[in-house]
Design an enzyme around this catalytic site. Structure first.
Site, PDB file in Angstrom:
ATOM      1  N   ARG A 123       0.908  -3.048 -41.863  1.00  0.00           N
ATOM      2  CA  ARG A 123       1.907  -4.129 -42.033  1.00  0.00           C
ATOM      3  C   ARG A 123       2.308  -4.777 -40.707  1.00  0.00           C
ATOM      4  O   ARG A 123       3.354  -5.410 -40.594  1.00  0.00           O
ATOM      5  CB  ARG A 123       3.166  -3.639 -42.746  1.00  0.00           C
ATOM      6  CG  ARG A 123       2.902  -3.118 -44.126  1.00  0.00           C
ATOM      7  CD  ARG A 123       4.145  -3.150 -44.969  1.00  0.00           C
ATOM      8  NE  ARG A 123       3.875  -2.529 -46.242  1.00  0.00           N
ATOM      9  CZ  ARG A 123       4.099  -1.243 -46.505  1.00  0.00           C
ATOM     10  NH1 ARG A 123       4.608  -0.462 -45.569  1.00  0.00           N
ATOM     11  NH2 ARG A 123       3.813  -0.764 -47.680  1.00  0.00           N
ATOM     12  N   LYS A 145       0.037 -18.623 -34.319  1.00  0.00           N
ATOM     13  CA  LYS A 145      -0.800 -18.876 -35.501  1.00  0.00           C
ATOM     14  C   LYS A 145      -2.026 -17.976 -35.408  1.00  0.00           C
ATOM     15  O   LYS A 145      -2.728 -17.972 -34.386  1.00  0.00           O
ATOM     16  CB  LYS A 145      -1.269 -20.331 -35.540  1.00  0.00           C
ATOM     17  CG  LYS A 145      -0.265 -21.278 -36.142  1.00  0.00           C
ATOM     18  CD  LYS A 145      -0.930 -22.637 -36.378  1.00  0.00           C
ATOM     19  CE  LYS A 145       0.046 -23.647 -36.917  1.00  0.00           C
ATOM     20  NZ  LYS A 145      -0.558 -24.982 -37.022  1.00  0.00           N
ATOM     21  N   GLU A 187      -7.859 -30.817 -26.714  1.00  0.00           N
ATOM     22  CA  GLU A 187      -6.476 -30.388 -26.981  1.00  0.00           C
ATOM     23  C   GLU A 187      -5.548 -30.793 -25.825  1.00  0.00           C
ATOM     24  O   GLU A 187      -4.394 -31.138 -26.047  1.00  0.00           O
ATOM     25  CB  GLU A 187      -6.401 -28.866 -27.193  1.00  0.00           C
ATOM     26  CG  GLU A 187      -7.201 -28.336 -28.375  1.00  0.00           C
ATOM     27  CD  GLU A 187      -6.566 -28.616 -29.744  1.00  0.00           C
ATOM     28  OE1 GLU A 187      -5.453 -29.164 -29.788  1.00  0.00           O
ATOM     29  OE2 GLU A 187      -7.210 -28.286 -30.760  1.00  0.00           O
ATOM     30  N   GLU A 239       6.082 -24.403 -38.531  1.00  0.00           N
ATOM     31  CA  GLU A 239       5.500 -25.695 -38.931  1.00  0.00           C
ATOM     32  C   GLU A 239       6.129 -26.294 -40.185  1.00  0.00           C
ATOM     33  O   GLU A 239       5.464 -26.513 -41.199  1.00  0.00           O
ATOM     34  CB  GLU A 239       3.978 -25.570 -39.099  1.00  0.00           C
ATOM     35  CG  GLU A 239       3.303 -26.940 -39.105  1.00  0.00           C
ATOM     36  CD  GLU A 239       1.794 -26.861 -38.974  1.00  0.00           C
ATOM     37  OE1 GLU A 239       1.305 -26.205 -38.051  1.00  0.00           O
ATOM     38  OE2 GLU A 239       1.128 -27.487 -39.807  1.00  0.00           O
ATOM     39  N   ARG A 243       6.183 -29.279 -35.525  1.00  0.00           N
ATOM     40  CA  ARG A 243       4.908 -28.647 -35.144  1.00  0.00           C
ATOM     41  C   ARG A 243       3.713 -29.367 -35.760  1.00  0.00           C
ATOM     42  O   ARG A 243       2.593 -29.249 -35.260  1.00  0.00           O
ATOM     43  CB  ARG A 243       4.919 -27.160 -35.528  1.00  0.00           C
ATOM     44  CG  ARG A 243       3.734 -26.407 -34.962  1.00  0.00           C
ATOM     45  CD  ARG A 243       3.896 -24.907 -35.008  1.00  0.00           C
ATOM     46  NE  ARG A 243       2.728 -24.262 -34.450  1.00  0.00           N
ATOM     47  CZ  ARG A 243       2.646 -22.967 -34.165  1.00  0.00           C
ATOM     48  NH1 ARG A 243       3.673 -22.183 -34.371  1.00  0.00           N
ATOM     49  NH2 ARG A 243       1.535 -22.462 -33.657  1.00  0.00           N
ATOM     50  N   ASN A 247      -0.993 -31.263 -34.866  1.00  0.00           N
ATOM     51  CA  ASN A 247      -2.227 -31.437 -35.633  1.00  0.00           C
ATOM     52  C   ASN A 247      -2.851 -32.808 -35.401  1.00  0.00           C
ATOM     53  O   ASN A 247      -3.761 -33.202 -36.136  1.00  0.00           O
ATOM     54  CB  ASN A 247      -1.946 -31.245 -37.133  1.00  0.00           C
ATOM     55  CG  ASN A 247      -1.522 -29.814 -37.433  1.00  0.00           C
ATOM     56  OD1 ASN A 247      -1.923 -28.890 -36.723  1.00  0.00           O
ATOM     57  ND2 ASN A 247      -0.700 -29.627 -38.453  1.00  0.00           N
ATOM     58  N   HIS A 250      -6.491 -33.538 -35.994  1.00  0.00           N
ATOM     59  CA  HIS A 250      -7.060 -32.388 -36.708  1.00  0.00           C
ATOM     60  C   HIS A 250      -7.331 -32.677 -38.185  1.00  0.00           C
ATOM     61  O   HIS A 250      -8.091 -31.950 -38.814  1.00  0.00           O
ATOM     62  CB  HIS A 250      -6.125 -31.177 -36.604  1.00  0.00           C
ATOM     63  CG  HIS A 250      -6.125 -30.544 -35.231  1.00  0.00           C
ATOM     64  ND1 HIS A 250      -5.773 -31.232 -34.096  1.00  0.00           N
ATOM     65  CD2 HIS A 250      -6.445 -29.287 -34.822  1.00  0.00           C
ATOM     66  CE1 HIS A 250      -5.858 -30.420 -33.046  1.00  0.00           C
ATOM     67  NE2 HIS A 250      -6.266 -29.243 -33.450  1.00  0.00           N
ATOM     68  N   HIS A 254     -10.853 -31.539 -38.645  1.00  0.00           N
ATOM     69  CA  HIS A 254     -11.235 -30.327 -39.373  1.00  0.00           C
ATOM     70  C   HIS A 254     -12.273 -30.637 -40.446  1.00  0.00           C
ATOM     71  O   HIS A 254     -13.189 -29.840 -40.689  1.00  0.00           O
ATOM     72  CB  HIS A 254     -10.012 -29.695 -40.045  1.00  0.00           C
ATOM     73  CG  HIS A 254      -9.243 -28.756 -39.147  1.00  0.00           C
ATOM     74  ND1 HIS A 254      -8.060 -28.190 -39.517  1.00  0.00           N
ATOM     75  CD2 HIS A 254      -9.516 -28.285 -37.910  1.00  0.00           C
ATOM     76  CE1 HIS A 254      -7.609 -27.410 -38.532  1.00  0.00           C
ATOM     77  NE2 HIS A 254      -8.476 -27.469 -37.546  1.00  0.00           N
ATOM     78  N   HIS A 266     -14.758 -27.352 -31.775  1.00  0.00           N
ATOM     79  CA  HIS A 266     -13.457 -27.773 -32.319  1.00  0.00           C
ATOM     80  C   HIS A 266     -12.898 -28.989 -31.559  1.00  0.00           C
ATOM     81  O   HIS A 266     -12.500 -29.983 -32.168  1.00  0.00           O
ATOM     82  CB  HIS A 266     -12.484 -26.590 -32.247  1.00  0.00           C
ATOM     83  CG  HIS A 266     -11.111 -26.919 -32.732  1.00  0.00           C
ATOM     84  ND1 HIS A 266     -10.837 -27.205 -34.055  1.00  0.00           N
ATOM     85  CD2 HIS A 266      -9.925 -27.041 -32.075  1.00  0.00           C
ATOM     86  CE1 HIS A 266      -9.555 -27.466 -34.183  1.00  0.00           C
ATOM     87  NE2 HIS A 266      -8.979 -27.380 -33.001  1.00  0.00           N
TER      88      HIS A 266
HETATM   89  N1  GLY Z   1      -2.883 -25.568 -32.966  1.00  0.00           N
HETATM   90  C1  GLY Z   1      -1.740 -26.150 -33.525  1.00  0.00           C
HETATM   91  C2  GLY Z   1      -0.569 -25.234 -33.619  1.00  0.00           C
HETATM   92  O1  GLY Z   1      -0.560 -24.171 -33.039  1.00  0.00           O
HETATM   93  O2  GLY Z   1       0.377 -25.559 -34.297  1.00  0.00           O
END
Ligand code: GLY
Length: 369
Positions: A123, A145, A187, A239, A243, A247, A250, A254, A266
């Protein structure tokens, strides 16, 4: 260099990002954290492990009695649940308990997978991030993330799991291929575009130092990116709003990444997606035409693509709609009001997306003309 940035969660100090030029300070820093566990498992991949696992092990031995290394085959195609299962099995077999620790040593794939494994084992056990690619230093190692791809869908399964430490040794970036390095610039440029016009100018002014991996320039660039990212994730760790601006590029990026079966890197896909998002921003009257062309062309010196062949724009749209950023209301897009100011839009139409993809998509026949 050698500096530290504190990242907060719910206004309380959560973890430090250390900016270093070697691994020398790693052992003492981890020891200082005072983990109760006696074991640490380095999770790395077959490209990075041979370069750094031994050096990192020597440092971690200053803080743990036993240091193990779990290595998986490098590549985005291995960022999946099977490898997570295998890593979990490794931890069980080596009798890790809930006080023991995982150390992610590698790029974004390693950090995401190792962090997710840490979030699942008993956990949740502690983990530290030791990023070795530009992309991981400026983005994926910061903000908690973690996750894996699922059925070809990018980062579809995952968890928020904050690291206990992010240790950036900028000298590791020297071992990157030019393509990996420039992928990270996708990025870096994003931060300038979405939230800091002055940083965007700084990148352009320091372009040659960036090309040459000049230590002071690289150090400043990475620190500024981490500061910007920390500012966002401190305000919106999970997010729900702000946040989402991270993106930028993206949404379509993506979809291209998946369409091309992860053959493109990426950051390359983020560059293509950013051109599309800037185009939509222009067409919605937020940016001027000059801004759009300047943004588009700015990716070129960093060896990032602004055009692509052999895609089916309608398939890309379908993939955008199945992305996890899509909601019942539609697809969430990060657009630009100006360089340095992002805005979230939920009303980008399919036709606007198709027109934007038309800006980057060239057929073989176009190329011959
Ligand atoms: N890579 C985008 C974020 O960490 O929110």
């Amino acid at each position: 260099m050698s500096s530290v940035l504190n990242v907060k969660l719910n206004k309380k100090p959560c973890y430090e990002i250390m900016f270093e030029k070697s691994f020398q300070a790693l052992g003492p820093a981890v020891k200082e954290l005072g983990f109760a566990g006696t074991k640490c498992c380095i999770i790395t991949d077959s490209s990075v492990g041979p370069l750094y696992a031994e050096k990192v092990t020597n440092q971690l031995k200053k803080a743990f009695k036993e240091v193990y290394t779990y290595t998986f085959e490098a590549g985005e195609e291995n960022k999946n649940l099977d490898v997570v299962r295998d890593a979990l099995k490794f931890l069980v077999e080596h009798k890790f308990n809930r006080k023991d620790v995982i150390a992610a040593v590698g790029g974004g794939v390693v950090g995401d997978l190792a962090g997710f494994t840490a979030s699942l084992y008993m956990r949740g056990i502690d983990f530290i991030q030791i990023p070795t690619t530009l992309l991981a230093c400026v983005d994926s190692s910061v903000g908690g993330k973690t996750g894996v791809d699922f059925d070809g869908y990018k980062n579809m399964i995952g968890a928020f799991k904050m690291p206990r430490l992010v240790y950036i040794n900028t000298s590791t970036l020297k071992s990157l291929t030019a393509r990996q390095y420039y992928s990270g610039m996708g990025e870096v440029l994003k931060y300038g575009l979405i939230m800091d016009g002055a940083f965007y100018e700084w990148i352009l002014e320091n372009m040659y130092g960036i090309f040459d991996l000049k230590a002071d320039i690289l150090g400043e660039m990475i620190e500024r990116c981490c500061e910007l990212k920390a500012r966002v994730v401190e305000q919106d760790p999970f997010e729900t709003g702000l946040r989402r601006t991270l993106n930028f590029g993206h949404t379509i990026g993506h979809a291209i990444e998946k369409y091309k079966n992860f053959e493109l890197m990426h950051g390359e896909c983020v560059a293509l997606g950013s051109v599309c998002a800037a185009y939509i921003s222009w067409k919605k009257g937020m940016l001027d035409m000059e801004d759009f062309y300047e943004i588009r062309d700015m990716f070129v010196p960093f060896n990032l693509p602004i055009t692509i062949t052999d895609i089916d724009p309608n398939d890309i749209i379908e993939l955008v709609k199945s992305d996890k950023k899509a909601t019942d209301k539609g697809v969430s897009f990060c657009l630009l009001k100006k360089v340095g100011k992002a805005v979230i839009s939920d009303d980008v139409t399919e036709q606007e997306m198709l027109d934007a993809i038309g800006q980057i998509h060239f057929t073989e026949d176009d190329a011959k003309e």
